[in-house]
Enzyme design. Structure first.
Site, PDB file in Angstrom:
ATOM      1  N   GLU A   7      -2.636   6.187  -2.435  1.00  0.00           N
ATOM      2  CA  GLU A   7      -1.521   5.658  -3.226  1.00  0.00           C
ATOM      3  C   GLU A   7      -1.752   4.176  -3.514  1.00  0.00           C
ATOM      4  O   GLU A   7      -2.192   3.427  -2.649  1.00  0.00           O
ATOM      5  CB  GLU A   7      -0.222   5.824  -2.452  1.00  0.00           C
ATOM      6  CG  GLU A   7       0.994   5.173  -3.112  1.00  0.00           C
ATOM      7  CD  GLU A   7       2.169   5.055  -2.163  1.00  0.00           C
ATOM      8  OE1 GLU A   7       3.307   4.962  -2.661  1.00  0.00           O
ATOM      9  OE2 GLU A   7       1.948   5.051  -0.929  1.00  0.00           O
TER      10      GLU A   7
ATOM     11  N   LYS B  98       6.182  10.227  -8.512  1.00  0.00           N
ATOM     12  CA  LYS B  98       6.852  10.346  -7.223  1.00  0.00           C
ATOM     13  C   LYS B  98       8.345  10.589  -7.404  1.00  0.00           C
ATOM     14  O   LYS B  98       9.023   9.885  -8.153  1.00  0.00           O
ATOM     15  CB  LYS B  98       6.616   9.078  -6.401  1.00  0.00           C
ATOM     16  CG  LYS B  98       7.094   9.170  -4.963  1.00  0.00           C
ATOM     17  CD  LYS B  98       6.714   7.901  -4.191  1.00  0.00           C
ATOM     18  CE  LYS B  98       7.119   7.987  -2.734  1.00  0.00           C
ATOM     19  NZ  LYS B  98       6.774   6.752  -1.996  1.00  0.00           N
TER      20      LYS B  98
ATOM     21  N   CYS C  13       3.098   9.526  -0.134  1.00  0.00           N
ATOM     22  CA  CYS C  13       3.567   8.711   0.990  1.00  0.00           C
ATOM     23  C   CYS C  13       4.814   9.287   1.652  1.00  0.00           C
ATOM     24  O   CYS C  13       4.789  10.287   2.345  1.00  0.00           O
ATOM     25  CB  CYS C  13       3.785   7.269   0.520  1.00  0.00           C
ATOM     26  SG  CYS C  13       4.016   6.079   1.865  1.00  0.00           S
TER      27      CYS C  13
END
Length: 539
Positions: free
Chosen positions: A283, A350, A403
């Protein structure tokens, strides 16, 4: 049924009021701290006895308000030890943000502790002296653990069930009931000895203790059978996981930018291992948006590092035009070299963003205090759609999790067909060599157990790893290590029950536990004695 089985637990204090409060408060802190060190990387299983200690303290508190306070103290100790690493992010640019580190390290656990306080307050209000009260405690505690993972987008860091290291025998029960169901089983099993310090027939107490022993035995034996009955089979797909050991402070140093790009491209094109079909970057790999990278010398360098018929999966921020100005996304890009150029074949934005890290509540106020600079884009990131699999040329379809999203059960979709693996890109560089990246690995690995899918994790410096469908780490690079992992992707297992039914089995189990655990309470809640006691509790 004898009278002592339907009465509320008695307050057996003989100390002065102030001495009791101080002593109970210290014991509550001990209970929370003990439960915290049961988690990896410490894995002190004896710490699980913090849960029965909290149960006993709640019973002996003066009413629900006293139990609320003791639960809050225990929760504060638990989450302070579990989450102190958040302060590390404020030390990346210490000159500007170090003053906020103590507030971050204390305010987060103070807020999360309210869930423990709510569970203990309700337990004290509705508990009884019968041995089945342990069911009520475990059921209420587990309900509040679930709430912690969902309210205000949730923060499911270190639920009680994740005390067992992912890949261990007890962790395998997450394949049936998920990590929340495992939390219920764990807290119930370890809390059964507490019934001996209270009213009730001795025979009944030994019966409840035997139940706890059987549950613990089932965790180990049942999990071991699952591990022994599964064989890791490998596909022909070779994945290269790139970890350049780039600290967060280096990423935002303009003088280091070219060096950071070189680390990534050199590791990507390294001939040290097997020729990969897919290369995974973490990321936010480079401190530049995809808009600025592609079409510049950076994009050309990336293009040269990828060979024909190879796929690069990498995390970049990106911007797109919106009605009120640019919108920013934290994204995963899938890029394929078709023999002529590197082409973007898929993008995942995301969905679950980190409060104060990727979007700022009360954004105007946060900008005024300087917190805006932690996001590193001019405005908040925008939420993407709910997670769904993406096509990965040269490999099975994959479920991306960026994440923070790897903390959440149930984010792996079967839309368009079940994916073959999970790709989890993360930026654990924010948290240095603390317990944070190690616990993040453990929590993310539970998603592999729950879904029966292998997971590939890539971080700039954290723990990059290949995780099999049983949650076991097969290859890893630890914080401070630079290099690549060339691994063959395992096949997925058949779909575990949790993958099919989600929290449905856990909800049913919790309802049964609460029903039996609270049955005596329901019989006495409206009795004269209970009403009188309620009046005392509200004092």
């Amino acid at each position: 049924m004898s009278q002592d089985e339907t009465a509320a637990p008695t307050e057996t204090r003989r100390l002065p009021g102030w001495a009791w409060k101080v002593g109970a408060g210290l014991l509550a802190l001990v209970a929370g701290a003990a439960a915290a060190v049961a988690h990896p990387p410490w894995s002190v299983w004896l710490g699980l006895l913090g849960y029965p200690l909290l149960m006993l303290l709640s019973e002996r508190a003066r009413g629900w308000k006293g139990a609320f306070g003791l639960g809050w103290l225990a929760g504060f100790a638990y989450f302070f030890i579990s989450c102190w690493w958040v302060a590390e992010a404020f030390l990346v640019n210490a000159e500007a943000h170090a003053w906020m580190a103590p507030f971050a390290a204390s305010l987060l656990p103070a807020g999360l502790a309210l869930f423990w306080a709510g569970a203990t307050a309700l337990y004290r209000r509705f508990t009884h002296a019968g041995v089945l009260r342990v069911l009520l405690f475990a059921g209420l505690f587990s309900v509040f653990e679930w709430l912690r993972g969902h309210i205000l987008t949730g923060f499911p860091w270190n639920p009680a069930g994740a005390s067992w290291e992912a890949g261990s025998a007890p962790s395998q029960w997450a394949a049936w009931v998920g990590v929340y169901g495992l939390s219920l089983i764990t807290v119930l099993a370890v809390s059964t000895p507490a019934v001996f310090l209270g009213a009730g027939r001795l025979k009944a107490k030994f019966g409840v203790l035997a139940l706890g022993v059987v549950m613990l035995g089932a965790l180990f034996v049942g999990g071991a059978l699952r591990l022994g009955g599964g064989e890791v089979r490998l596909t022909d797909t070779v994945v290269r996981i790139v970890q350049p050991d780039v600290g967060q402070e280096a990423k935002w140093d303009a003088a280091m930018f070219e060096n950071v790009v070189s680390r990534y491209v050199n590791l990507t094109s390294s001939l040290s291992g097997a020729r990969p079909d897919v290369v995974i970057w973490p990321e936010g790999a480079l401190p530049i948006t995809a808009n600025d990278a592609f079409g510049s010398w950076v994009g050309e360098a990336i293009d040269r590092s990828i060979e024909p018929d190879q796929t690069l999966v990498a995390g970049f921020s990106r911007a797109e035009a919106g009605p009120d100005g640019p919108r920013y996304f934290n994204s995963l890009f899938v890029m394929r070299d078709d023999g002529q150029t590197l082409t973007v074949t898929g993008v995942y934005d995301k969905h679950r963003l980190v409060p104060f890290g990727e979007f700022l509540p009360a954004g105007g106020l946060m900008s005024a205090t300087g917190l805006r600079s932690l996001v590193h884009v001019p405005s908040d990131f925008s939420h993407g759609p709910r997670p769904a699999p993406v096509d990965i040329p040269g490999a099975p379809r994959a479920q991306p999790l960026i994440c923070y999203e790897s903390l959440y059960p149930g984010f792996t979709s079967t839309e368009g067909g079940r994916p073959g693996w999970i790709v989890n890109i993360s930026n654990d560089a924010w948290f240095g060599r603390t317990s944070g990246p190690l616990q993040h690995l453990n929590l993310a690995s539970y998603r592999a157990i729950e879904t029966g899918l292998p997971m590939v994790r890539a971080t700039p410096t954290g723990v990059s790893a290949l995780i099999d469908p049983w949650g076991r780490v097969r290859a890893r690079l630890d914080p401070g290590e630079s290099g690549v992992l060339d691994v063959r992707l395992p096949y997925a297992t058949s779909r575990p029950p949790y993958s099919l039914y989600g929290d449905g089995l856990t909800t049913l189990l919790c309802m049964i536990v609460l029903l039996f655990g609270s049955s005596l309470s329901f019989r006495t809640i409206f009795s004269r004695d209970s009403l009188a006691r309620s009046g005392q509790d509200s004092d």
